[in-house]
Design a protein around this motif. Structure first.
Motif, PDB file in Angstrom:
ATOM      1  N   ASP A  94      33.313 -17.461  19.687  1.00  0.00           N
ATOM      2  CA  ASP A  94      33.518 -18.529  20.495  1.00  0.00           C
ATOM      3  C   ASP A  94      33.094 -18.228  21.888  1.00  0.00           C
ATOM      4  O   ASP A  94      32.560 -18.994  22.446  1.00  0.00           O
ATOM      5  CB  ASP A  94      35.139 -18.900  20.553  1.00  0.00           C
ATOM      6  N   ALA A 140      29.141 -18.130  21.779  1.00  0.00           N
ATOM      7  CA  ALA A 140      28.600 -19.428  21.567  1.00  0.00           C
ATOM      8  C   ALA A 140      28.620 -20.093  22.868  1.00  0.00           C
ATOM      9  O   ALA A 140      27.970 -21.167  23.269  1.00  0.00           O
ATOM     10  CB  ALA A 140      29.396 -20.561  20.707  1.00  0.00           C
ATOM     11  N   TYR A 176      38.229 -19.552  13.972  1.00  0.00           N
ATOM     12  CA  TYR A 176      39.090 -20.523  14.696  1.00  0.00           C
ATOM     13  C   TYR A 176      38.403 -21.780  14.353  1.00  0.00           C
ATOM     14  O   TYR A 176      37.085 -22.116  14.645  1.00  0.00           O
ATOM     15  CB  TYR A 176      39.282 -20.504  16.035  1.00  0.00           C
ATOM     16  N   TYR A 201      37.833 -24.890  15.561  1.00  0.00           N
ATOM     17  CA  TYR A 201      37.664 -25.843  16.625  1.00  0.00           C
ATOM     18  C   TYR A 201      35.942 -25.409  16.828  1.00  0.00           C
ATOM     19  O   TYR A 201      35.309 -26.380  17.159  1.00  0.00           O
ATOM     20  CB  TYR A 201      38.231 -25.633  17.697  1.00  0.00           C
ATOM     21  N   HIS A 242      33.918 -27.858  14.954  1.00  0.00           N
ATOM     22  CA  HIS A 242      33.967 -29.131  15.584  1.00  0.00           C
ATOM     23  C   HIS A 242      33.155 -29.161  16.609  1.00  0.00           C
ATOM     24  O   HIS A 242      32.432 -30.197  16.936  1.00  0.00           O
ATOM     25  CB  HIS A 242      35.199 -29.510  16.018  1.00  0.00           C
ATOM     26  N   ARG A 243      33.350 -28.246  17.634  1.00  0.00           N
ATOM     27  CA  ARG A 243      32.404 -28.041  18.879  1.00  0.00           C
ATOM     28  C   ARG A 243      30.775 -28.127  18.494  1.00  0.00           C
ATOM     29  O   ARG A 243      29.990 -28.701  18.894  1.00  0.00           O
ATOM     30  CB  ARG A 243      32.773 -26.791  19.477  1.00  0.00           C
ATOM     31  N   TYR A 290      29.765 -32.023  16.642  1.00  0.00           N
ATOM     32  CA  TYR A 290      30.611 -33.165  16.994  1.00  0.00           C
ATOM     33  C   TYR A 290      29.348 -34.381  17.254  1.00  0.00           C
ATOM     34  O   TYR A 290      29.686 -35.549  17.255  1.00  0.00           O
ATOM     35  CB  TYR A 290      31.419 -32.983  18.381  1.00  0.00           C
ATOM     36  N   ARG A 339      26.991 -34.813  15.154  1.00  0.00           N
ATOM     37  CA  ARG A 339      26.456 -35.446  13.797  1.00  0.00           C
ATOM     38  C   ARG A 339      26.872 -36.522  13.330  1.00  0.00           C
ATOM     39  O   ARG A 339      28.133 -36.778  13.517  1.00  0.00           O
ATOM     40  CB  ARG A 339      26.740 -34.253  12.813  1.00  0.00           C
ATOM     41  N   THR A 340      26.122 -37.354  12.706  1.00  0.00           N
ATOM     42  CA  THR A 340      26.594 -38.610  12.151  1.00  0.00           C
ATOM     43  C   THR A 340      27.791 -38.566  11.337  1.00  0.00           C
ATOM     44  O   THR A 340      28.691 -39.314  11.633  1.00  0.00           O
ATOM     45  CB  THR A 340      25.588 -39.004  11.028  1.00  0.00           C
ATOM     46  N   ASN A 341      28.039 -37.642  10.393  1.00  0.00           N
ATOM     47  CA  ASN A 341      29.298 -37.485   9.492  1.00  0.00           C
ATOM     48  C   ASN A 341      30.687 -36.729  10.214  1.00  0.00           C
ATOM     49  O   ASN A 341      31.259 -36.235   9.419  1.00  0.00           O
ATOM     50  CB  ASN A 341      28.924 -36.996   8.103  1.00  0.00           C
ATOM     51  N   HIS A 342      30.438 -36.780  11.654  1.00  0.00           N
ATOM     52  CA  HIS A 342      31.464 -35.578  11.961  1.00  0.00           C
ATOM     53  C   HIS A 342      32.894 -36.143  11.734  1.00  0.00           C
ATOM     54  O   HIS A 342      33.739 -35.228  11.499  1.00  0.00           O
ATOM     55  CB  HIS A 342      31.136 -35.328  13.620  1.00  0.00           C
ATOM     56  N   ARG A 343      33.158 -37.542  11.716  1.00  0.00           N
ATOM     57  CA  ARG A 343      34.559 -37.865  11.685  1.00  0.00           C
ATOM     58  C   ARG A 343      35.130 -37.486  10.226  1.00  0.00           C
ATOM     59  O   ARG A 343      36.214 -37.376   9.995  1.00  0.00           O
ATOM     60  CB  ARG A 343      34.385 -39.282  11.839  1.00  0.00           C
ATOM     61  N   PHE A 356      41.154 -19.948  10.708  1.00  0.00           N
ATOM     62  CA  PHE A 356      42.232 -19.071  11.070  1.00  0.00           C
ATOM     63  C   PHE A 356      42.904 -19.713  12.094  1.00  0.00           C
ATOM     64  O   PHE A 356      42.424 -20.014  13.334  1.00  0.00           O
ATOM     65  CB  PHE A 356      41.790 -17.734  11.740  1.00  0.00           C
ATOM     66  N   ASN A 403      42.347 -20.876  22.012  1.00  0.00           N
ATOM     67  CA  ASN A 403      42.590 -20.484  20.339  1.00  0.00           C
ATOM     68  C   ASN A 403      43.874 -19.959  20.039  1.00  0.00           C
ATOM     69  O   ASN A 403      44.194 -19.963  18.734  1.00  0.00           O
ATOM     70  CB  ASN A 403      41.389 -19.151  20.225  1.00  0.00           C
ATOM     71  N   TYR A 410      31.662 -27.956  26.071  1.00  0.00           N
ATOM     72  CA  TYR A 410      32.048 -27.788  24.433  1.00  0.00           C
ATOM     73  C   TYR A 410      33.890 -27.888  24.716  1.00  0.00           C
ATOM     74  O   TYR A 410      34.297 -28.459  23.547  1.00  0.00           O
ATOM     75  CB  TYR A 410      31.853 -26.841  23.786  1.00  0.00           C
ATOM     76  N   HIS A 469      34.898 -31.399  23.924  1.00  0.00           N
ATOM     77  CA  HIS A 469      34.794 -32.138  22.925  1.00  0.00           C
ATOM     78  C   HIS A 469      35.722 -31.384  21.814  1.00  0.00           C
ATOM     79  O   HIS A 469      36.098 -32.191  21.017  1.00  0.00           O
ATOM     80  CB  HIS A 469      33.298 -31.631  22.455  1.00  0.00           C
ATOM     81  N   ARG A 470      35.875 -30.011  21.783  1.00  0.00           N
ATOM     82  CA  ARG A 470      36.881 -29.681  21.099  1.00  0.00           C
ATOM     83  C   ARG A 470      38.293 -30.081  21.053  1.00  0.00           C
ATOM     84  O   ARG A 470      38.988 -30.206  19.945  1.00  0.00           O
ATOM     85  CB  ARG A 470      36.823 -28.067  21.231  1.00  0.00           C
ATOM     86  N   HIS A 524      35.746 -40.774  20.948  1.00  0.00           N
ATOM     87  CA  HIS A 524      35.298 -39.533  21.298  1.00  0.00           C
ATOM     88  C   HIS A 524      33.594 -39.663  21.496  1.00  0.00           C
ATOM     89  O   HIS A 524      32.891 -39.086  22.276  1.00  0.00           O
ATOM     90  CB  HIS A 524      35.519 -38.578  20.017  1.00  0.00           C
ATOM     91  N   ARG A 525      33.160 -40.533  20.546  1.00  0.00           N
ATOM     92  CA  ARG A 525      31.349 -40.690  20.346  1.00  0.00           C
ATOM     93  C   ARG A 525      31.011 -41.087  21.911  1.00  0.00           C
ATOM     94  O   ARG A 525      29.746 -40.690  22.228  1.00  0.00           O
ATOM     95  CB  ARG A 525      31.059 -41.621  19.487  1.00  0.00           C
TER      96      ARG A 525
END
Lengths: 547, 547
Positions: free
Chosen positions: A300, A303, A451, A453, A456-457, A460, A462-466, A473, B304, B453, B456-457, B465-466
């Motif tokens: 994390d 990133a 983790y 999250y 998701h981070r 978020y 992306r088209t299909n994120h929902r 963990f 986390n 991020y 967003h997380r 959110h979008r």
């Protein structure tokens, strides 16, 4: 003072030469030579103003940063500054044109002896490519998919052993770790080298020697510092560490990543080898240890750094680990994090398949799905990390047996940052490629190593994120069985299969029996581990149907 | 060995008593007494098997964890285990019923002398509530909104000074930090106490004494360790640290958070005071320092951990900081992270407003918006953190002047985890409350203190959110002016205003002039800071219109 310093340096150099001469003549004394070390204690703010406004400055904390403030507005302070600067006798140093006098300029060394041009401070100039063997020589023959149980890091160890050997003469490759080379199953490097050891060596000691190329010390700080220095001076290395304890060097990683980011913008700085971490003994396999050893959060932090500096890999088996390990050792100016378990685990991909999969970063495992029409599964089961991959495949197996008409696509992620948009990370999939894999509207059950999250981070945008539902963990841990760790965090095959049924529209009503069966298994597991202290045989002995 | 150990303990206790007696009689020698310390080096695996399979075990690394493996399947190994266990003479220790003999049980101490029942190992039993003053006594009179420039941490310092004073007799409150108490503007605590100092004290030294209650040492590890020990033994404390360098103790924070999570499940463990961090000298204000001092990622790590253990606060001014600081000192069994700058900054909320705002965690600042109908703004400008709040208000000011018909709502977040769903964090807003603030369909420009991020997380589950577009620290930094830092990371007023115009449907075409003007200002800024080394006067001297 200057005379004293020069004399000290002379005597120190003499002593170093003497130690070297003795060692080269084979006349070195027993044990580690006592290398000279200069301890110079000088007053803070030395030669600066002694006092400002009647308060002590030189040799005191007030000399920190700006010893005389507001020199523009305060005449007295400006006078102090002027006197201080004049104390350097600028008239003797600079000519009438304001330039340093030629005879003084001539005192400075030339060429590579200049401090800023010394190649030892610009390691990329000294760097030689690492001579690596062909990974296909180490490939695991997986036989029937999922049948072979192999310790993936042990296979990487064979590759590292031969890398060590091929570069023995160049002497530019080392492995670093807090006393975990054997424990992390990289022990075969000891066929060709030893742990470096400068103290006495007893007859019962094993794999210790003066010129060993494995650097072991139970201090993650020292390992990190040694490796940074080694890379910065043009060499290559790998740091293998328990996953939870790599957080000890978070701050050092941050600074190295910042350094890389800045030096990439400086043309004269030549690329250095990447800082490679192998994080093993990870959160899901801490059988003897407990909650304190369970923390997959280093990635994390990683990133957060500049996208082009960092890479995160989660190879699910030995051949993918081989590809990733080899790839990382051949990159430069990066921080590569590889997370891979050391326990025996099923093997999924042949070497050819592994190479294709790793190059893509993310891929559909067609053999593990049952979508006939590749464009419209009912459900995507995605995974990243070795244990989540095994649990996902076991969940797919459960679902396919219980609900044969359910069309499942199985997706595996090796290169985690490929999940990000291309405008956020150079490895990121395009939106088209992402949608082609994860669909634009189907439920995705994503079993992730760390983790949840982070997924998701990364996704978020992306088209299909929902529809992406992540299990990972959730900071539930203790000293328990391997499978129970996944159950505590709802990452196990039964939770994944239950969530799949709950997320596919209309399936919950149709698959009541399967739902009840999976819930029943969780209850059975709960009682079984408490009674027997190990996992249920059907869990322990599960294999992929092809095996 | 046992005789030797007992004799050593006796002599050590005698020495401690002697040091205490001298100190209490006022006859202590100069300087720090040399407290006795026992260094016991015992062989690893002492009294275990000497050898297994002909290999050295006792006194060697092979004794680690499981010295004899596979005792079920290997008769020879089982014999080694049995001999080892019989070496303890179990017949002498246990009766025929398998229980410890009564005369041996009687040797164990009773009551609080039992190791597990000693209150010093269960600090909650010893803990006394901290006596804190009324925060309204320290409130900043903000006058016209945005007019007062105040160093918020200095105001908190007044409150801390009096907290120190009120608990002087109980002697159960300390402030910890790496040599930064003055630098972080908490210096007024030195009106009532000193830095603790056990070495010699010179006449020119200031605020050093044997019984000072401020613990300063340039080691974040030591500060953290001291504070943990202090809290675990029932006392209260605050750790003030440069934001970037708190990563040094990431791993220690992790372990403390895990410890809190586990002990909360043990009824006999009484609550201890929270571990409170004040992170200041933060990423946006590093005028003398540079990129190495710029890292707001500690809160990502904190987020986390188990939701009920952690809290993250970003008070935008002095009165909110007062409320948050006071609140944190009165909580228990948590880790509270407060991020607040030390530089002069505009003041937004009166004490009453601050209290209401902080209790809610998130709120609409109606005075800073211009939506007439509170249910339908065109745009939400959200912020968290002191510098992002100032830039957001400046962007709102720019937008309102340039496009008066644009209906703007301004939202400020103090309690960061209130952004999460209620099922993820106890402070999380309900979806209804969140939608009422952030709307369900309007663009939200969110200026955040740290890495974007995280927002967003925290918000990926929310309806809108979008439409949430986050600006934060994107790892662009150097030694430059305060405003240039925000420009480098696109968090400044001009970038925020530009993004607002680009995100409100149809506005880009209507507000071409404003867009061009704001882009022009960015170009002007670029040239100005390079020429003058400071920010443009219109940026430096900007104040909220009411001021």
């Amino acid at each position: 003072m200057h005379q004293q310093m020069a004399a000290t340096l002379d005597s120190v150099f003499d002593r170093i030469r003497e130690i070297q001469r003795q060692a080269r003549d084979g006349k070195a004394a027993e044990g580690c030579p006592r290398w000279p070390m200069i301890v110079l204690r000088s007053p803070k703010g030395w030669t600066g103003p002694k006092e400002v406004d009647g308060k002590k400055v030189e040799g005191f904390w007030r000399a920190h940063q700006v010893p005389v403030s507001n020199c523009r507005g305060d005449d007295g302070h400006r006078k102090i500054l002027e006197d201080w600067m004049r104390g350097y006798d600028p008239e003797d140093l600079f000519g009438a044109d304001g330039r340093l006098k030629p005879e003084l300029r001539a005192l400075a060394p030339a060429g590579e002896r200049r401090m800023g041009a010394n190649p030892h401070a610009n390691g990329g100039l000294l760097r030689r490519e690492l001579d690596v063997p062909d990974i296909s020589d180490y490939a695991v023959d997986i036989g029937k998919r999922g049948s072979a149980m192999v310790q993936s890091t042990e296979i990487l160890g064979h590759y590292l052993r031969d890398t060590m050997k091929r570069n023995a003469e160049a002497a530019n490759f080392r492995i670093f770790g807090p006393d975990e080379t054997e424990s992390n199953r990289l022990g075969s490097v000891f066929d060709v080298t030893d742990r470096v050891w400068m103290e006495g060596i007893e007859p019962y000691d094993v794999h210790l020697s003066r010129d060993g190329r494995v650097m072991e010390v139970l201090s993650e700080h020292l390992c990190q510092g040694w490796l940074e220095g080694y890379l910065l001076t043009g060499r290559h290395g790998l740091f293998s560490c328990y996953e939870a304890f790599i957080h000890i060097i978070d701050s050092m990683f941050n600074q190295h990543a910042k350094w890389l980011k800045v030096t990439r913008e400086l043309e004269w700085r030549k690329p250095i080898s990447s800082l490679n971490y192998l994080l093993t003994s990870h959160v899901w396999r801490q059988d003897h240890n407990g909650f304190s050893h369970q923390d997959p959060g280093f990635v994390d932090l990683v990133a957060n750094k500049k996208a082009d500096i960092v890479r995160i890999y989660l190879p699910p088996d030995a051949n993918t680990l081989l590809w990733v390990g080899d790839h990382c050792l051949r990159t430069y100016d990066r921080v590569n994090v590889i997370v891979a378990g050391k326990q025996p685990e099923p093997q999924w991909l042949s070497m050819d398949e592994a190479a294709k999969h790793c190059e893509a970063g993310i891929g559909i495992w067609h053999w593990a799905g049952n979508e006939e029409d590749a464009t419209s599964p009912d459900l995507v089961m995605a995974c990243a990390g070795d244990v989540p991959t095994m649990e996902t495949l076991a969940a797919v197996d459960l679902l396919r047996r219980a609900i044969p008409e359910l069309k499942i696509r199985t997706v595996n992620v090796v290169d985690l940052l490929a999940l990000q948009s291309r405008d956020q990370h150079p490895h990121g999939l395009t939106d088209e490629a992402f949608d082609a894999i994860f669909t634009s509207d189907k439920p995705v059950i994503f079993a992730y190593h760390g983790y949840p999250y982070l997924i998701h981070r990364l996704t978020y945008k992306r088209t299909n994120h929902r529809n992406i539902h992540v299990r990972g963990f959730i900071e539930e841990g203790t000293t328990t069985t391997p499978f129970d760790m996944t159950v505590l965090n709802q990452l196990d095959r039964y939770h994944l299969a239950i969530e799949a049924i709950e997320r596919v529209p209309g399936l919950k009503e149709k698959a009541k029996e399967a739902l009840a069966a999976f819930r029943g298994k969780l209850a059975e597991h709960h009682d079984y581990v408490r009674e027997y202290g190990e996992d249920m045989p059907e869990v322990r002995n599960w294999t992929w149907p092809a095996a």
